[in-house]
Design an enzyme around this catalytic site. Sequence first.
Site, PDB file in Angstrom:
ATOM      1  N   ASP A 152      -5.690  22.925 -29.444  1.00 60.55           N
ATOM      2  CA  ASP A 152      -6.313  22.778 -28.340  1.00 60.55           C
ATOM      3  C   ASP A 152      -6.066  24.921 -29.043  1.00 60.55           C
ATOM      4  O   ASP A 152      -5.520  25.660 -28.845  1.00 60.55           O
ATOM      5  CB  ASP A 152      -5.566  23.723 -26.676  1.00 60.55           C
ATOM      6  CG  ASP A 152      -7.014  24.685 -25.965  1.00 60.55           C
ATOM      7  OD1 ASP A 152      -7.914  24.845 -26.372  1.00 60.55           O
ATOM      8  OD2 ASP A 152      -6.529  24.849 -25.022  1.00 60.55           O
ATOM      9  N   MET A 154      -7.601  30.372 -15.594  1.00 70.57           N
ATOM     10  CA  MET A 154      -7.148  31.714 -16.726  1.00 70.57           C
ATOM     11  C   MET A 154      -7.061  32.799 -14.694  1.00 70.57           C
ATOM     12  O   MET A 154      -7.542  32.539 -14.795  1.00 70.57           O
ATOM     13  CB  MET A 154      -7.356  31.984 -17.769  1.00 70.57           C
ATOM     14  CG  MET A 154      -7.597  31.177 -18.493  1.00 70.57           C
ATOM     15  SD  MET A 154      -8.682  32.252 -19.717  1.00 70.57           S
ATOM     16  CE  MET A 154      -8.941  31.031 -20.980  1.00 70.57           C
ATOM     17  N   MET A 185      -4.058  27.662 -17.423  1.00 69.01           N
ATOM     18  CA  MET A 185      -3.117  29.075 -17.597  1.00 69.01           C
ATOM     19  C   MET A 185      -3.049  29.785 -16.228  1.00 69.01           C
ATOM     20  O   MET A 185      -3.324  30.967 -16.492  1.00 69.01           O
ATOM     21  CB  MET A 185      -4.353  29.719 -18.438  1.00 69.01           C
ATOM     22  CG  MET A 185      -3.749  28.792 -19.693  1.00 69.01           C
ATOM     23  SD  MET A 185      -5.458  29.229 -20.649  1.00 69.01           S
ATOM     24  CE  MET A 185      -6.637  28.183 -19.935  1.00 69.01           C
ATOM     25  N   GLY A 199      -9.066  27.303 -32.155  1.00 70.37           N
ATOM     26  CA  GLY A 199      -9.506  27.244 -33.414  1.00 70.37           C
ATOM     27  C   GLY A 199      -9.360  25.940 -33.899  1.00 70.37           C
ATOM     28  O   GLY A 199      -9.703  25.890 -34.653  1.00 70.37           O
ATOM     29  N   PHE A 248      -7.915  33.442 -24.459  1.00 70.70           N
ATOM     30  CA  PHE A 248      -9.516  33.746 -25.089  1.00 70.70           C
ATOM     31  C   PHE A 248     -10.119  32.250 -25.831  1.00 70.70           C
ATOM     32  O   PHE A 248      -8.989  31.843 -26.228  1.00 70.70           O
ATOM     33  CB  PHE A 248      -9.267  34.930 -25.950  1.00 70.70           C
ATOM     34  CG  PHE A 248      -8.627  35.865 -24.702  1.00 70.70           C
ATOM     35  CD1 PHE A 248      -9.997  36.801 -24.588  1.00 70.70           C
ATOM     36  CD2 PHE A 248      -7.727  36.741 -25.481  1.00 70.70           C
ATOM     37  CE1 PHE A 248      -9.699  37.760 -23.325  1.00 70.70           C
ATOM     38  CE2 PHE A 248      -6.947  38.056 -24.235  1.00 70.70           C
ATOM     39  CZ  PHE A 248      -8.199  38.247 -24.117  1.00 70.70           C
ATOM     40  N   GLY A 249     -11.173  32.134 -25.995  1.00 75.97           N
ATOM     41  CA  GLY A 249     -11.290  31.177 -27.490  1.00 75.97           C
ATOM     42  C   GLY A 249     -11.390  32.502 -28.894  1.00 75.97           C
ATOM     43  O   GLY A 249     -12.114  33.100 -28.490  1.00 75.97           O
ATOM     44  N   ASP A 263     -10.558  25.447 -18.557  1.00 78.90           N
ATOM     45  CA  ASP A 263      -9.659  26.445 -18.698  1.00 78.90           C
ATOM     46  C   ASP A 263      -9.316  27.046 -17.518  1.00 78.90           C
ATOM     47  O   ASP A 263     -10.532  28.226 -17.025  1.00 78.90           O
ATOM     48  CB  ASP A 263     -10.236  27.445 -20.241  1.00 78.90           C
ATOM     49  CG  ASP A 263      -9.553  26.330 -20.860  1.00 78.90           C
ATOM     50  OD1 ASP A 263      -8.917  25.952 -21.558  1.00 78.90           O
ATOM     51  OD2 ASP A 263     -10.866  26.549 -21.640  1.00 78.90           O
ATOM     52  N   GLY A 288     -14.187  24.896 -28.290  1.00 77.71           N
ATOM     53  CA  GLY A 288     -15.125  25.353 -27.698  1.00 77.71           C
ATOM     54  C   GLY A 288     -15.898  26.309 -28.200  1.00 77.71           C
ATOM     55  O   GLY A 288     -17.159  25.272 -28.413  1.00 77.71           O
ATOM     56  N   SER A 289     -15.320  27.529 -28.815  1.00 81.45           N
ATOM     57  CA  SER A 289     -16.640  28.260 -29.825  1.00 81.45           C
ATOM     58  C   SER A 289     -17.213  27.474 -30.860  1.00 81.45           C
ATOM     59  O   SER A 289     -18.757  27.366 -30.736  1.00 81.45           O
ATOM     60  CB  SER A 289     -16.340  29.435 -30.108  1.00 81.45           C
ATOM     61  OG  SER A 289     -15.173  29.378 -30.642  1.00 81.45           O
ATOM     62  N   HIS A 320     -13.352  19.443 -21.058  1.00 88.16           N
ATOM     63  CA  HIS A 320     -12.328  20.849 -21.488  1.00 88.16           C
ATOM     64  C   HIS A 320     -12.313  21.926 -19.925  1.00 88.16           C
ATOM     65  O   HIS A 320     -12.930  22.500 -20.530  1.00 88.16           O
ATOM     66  CB  HIS A 320     -11.485  21.164 -22.295  1.00 88.16           C
ATOM     67  CG  HIS A 320      -9.986  22.213 -22.432  1.00 88.16           C
ATOM     68  ND1 HIS A 320      -8.689  21.458 -22.271  1.00 88.16           N
ATOM     69  CD2 HIS A 320      -9.814  23.146 -22.701  1.00 88.16           C
ATOM     70  CE1 HIS A 320      -8.075  22.059 -22.531  1.00 88.16           C
ATOM     71  NE2 HIS A 320      -8.663  23.184 -22.534  1.00 88.16           N
ATOM     72  N   SER A 378     -14.985  22.732 -24.830  1.00 91.47           N
ATOM     73  CA  SER A 378     -14.115  23.506 -23.806  1.00 91.47           C
ATOM     74  C   SER A 378     -15.303  24.646 -23.158  1.00 91.47           C
ATOM     75  O   SER A 378     -16.020  25.267 -23.868  1.00 91.47           O
ATOM     76  CB  SER A 378     -12.934  24.589 -24.688  1.00 91.47           C
ATOM     77  OG  SER A 378     -12.619  26.078 -23.547  1.00 91.47           O
ATOM     78  N   MET A 418      -0.850  24.561 -27.833  1.00 90.94           N
ATOM     79  CA  MET A 418      -1.278  25.946 -27.915  1.00 90.94           C
ATOM     80  C   MET A 418      -1.521  25.851 -29.455  1.00 90.94           C
ATOM     81  O   MET A 418      -0.252  26.059 -30.381  1.00 90.94           O
ATOM     82  CB  MET A 418      -1.279  26.530 -27.269  1.00 90.94           C
ATOM     83  CG  MET A 418      -1.093  26.683 -25.898  1.00 90.94           C
ATOM     84  SD  MET A 418      -3.268  26.330 -25.261  1.00 90.94           S
ATOM     85  CE  MET A 418      -3.750  26.948 -26.235  1.00 90.94           C
ATOM     86  N   HIS A 422      -6.862  22.677 -17.967  1.00 89.22           N
ATOM     87  CA  HIS A 422      -5.784  23.055 -18.647  1.00 89.22           C
ATOM     88  C   HIS A 422      -5.822  24.812 -17.700  1.00 89.22           C
ATOM     89  O   HIS A 422      -6.316  25.687 -17.927  1.00 89.22           O
ATOM     90  CB  HIS A 422      -6.476  23.943 -19.983  1.00 89.22           C
ATOM     91  CG  HIS A 422      -5.174  24.383 -20.403  1.00 89.22           C
ATOM     92  ND1 HIS A 422      -5.959  24.956 -21.236  1.00 89.22           N
ATOM     93  CD2 HIS A 422      -4.242  24.770 -20.376  1.00 89.22           C
ATOM     94  CE1 HIS A 422      -4.889  26.026 -22.616  1.00 89.22           C
ATOM     95  NE2 HIS A 422      -3.703  25.410 -21.160  1.00 89.22           N
TER      96      HIS A 422
HETATM   97  C1  DX5 Z   1      -7.761  28.945 -24.786  1.00 91.10           C
HETATM   98  C2  DX5 Z   1      -8.275  27.832 -24.412  1.00 91.10           C
HETATM   99  C3  DX5 Z   1      -9.147  27.100 -24.979  1.00 91.10           C
HETATM  100  C4  DX5 Z   1      -9.949  27.562 -25.656  1.00 91.10           C
HETATM  101  C5  DX5 Z   1     -10.678  27.046 -26.705  1.00 91.10           C
HETATM  102  O1  DX5 Z   1      -6.926  29.321 -24.378  1.00 91.10           O
HETATM  103  O2  DX5 Z   1      -6.962  27.575 -23.761  1.00 91.10           O
HETATM  104  O3  DX5 Z   1      -9.232  26.171 -24.702  1.00 91.10           O
HETATM  105  O4  DX5 Z   1     -11.550  27.346 -25.112  1.00 91.10           O
HETATM  106  O5  DX5 Z   1     -11.651  27.928 -26.990  1.00 91.10           O
HETATM  107  P1  DX5 Z   1     -12.254  28.034 -29.021  1.00 91.10           P
HETATM  108  O6  DX5 Z   1     -11.946  26.337 -29.224  1.00 91.10           O
HETATM  109  O7  DX5 Z   1     -13.065  28.615 -28.926  1.00 91.10           O
HETATM  110  O8  DX5 Z   1     -10.858  28.600 -30.296  1.00 91.10           O
HETATM  111 ZN    ZN Z   2      -7.641  25.022 -23.094  1.00 92.93          ZN
END
Ligand code: DX5
Ligand code: ZN
Length: 216
Positions: A175, A37, A68, A177, A143-144, A35, A197-198, A33, A8, A137, A66
Amino acid sequence: MQHLVAPSLLAANFLHLEEEIRIVNRSEADLFHVDVMDGHFVPNISFGFSIIKQIKSVAQKPLDVHLMISQPDHYLEDFKNAGADWLSVHYETCPHLHRSIQRIKELGMKAGVVINPHNNVELLKGILPDVDFVLLMSVNPGFGGQHFIDATYDRIDKLNSMKQDLNPGLLIEVDGGVNVQNAEALAKAGANILVAGSAVFQSEDPVATIARLKHP
Ligand code: DX5
Ligand code: ZN
């Protein structure tokens, strides 16, 4: 089927976005991926069309976008034009979900529906035959870097049994954590696409982390 890995870009360093994309290009990742928002459906704002177009110009793997955002129906064609190959909309934002999914397909993209952690996957029964993938989800969107919600395993399980009857080719994407510690359990539980992501971009060696997510 071997699961797919989708880093992500939300967790990438935006000051070096091109370099971050090239790292993913040369890794074993399958998708980007992306995101989006809007600060309305979720309490955060990320980026829009012009950034996605620039990502597309460097990316050598398909873009999994994705959404949001509230009222995604107004923008489906714009996301296609910006470079989306896969497009997912939240169950919670689409009162005419069947129409939204058909439109995404007509535009030539893979169509997905996303569902928040508090919503029962059984709500998706009616749309399951029509979608290419479901994005579960595993954190609250916005948030990541949040903690994985363990109840996700049961949700994957339920969705897996539903799909046997309704759409055996359906892909299940998870998606939020996701990391090298839980990747194996998720793949075993039936997740077909792991978004991270992280875990990827905050690691010392993103290419190696992606390989570990791919072969946990
Ligand atoms: C959260 C996003 C995710 C996010 C995941 O709302 O949809 O795609 O980037 O980040 P991590 O992998 O750090 O949880
Ligand atoms: Zn996402």
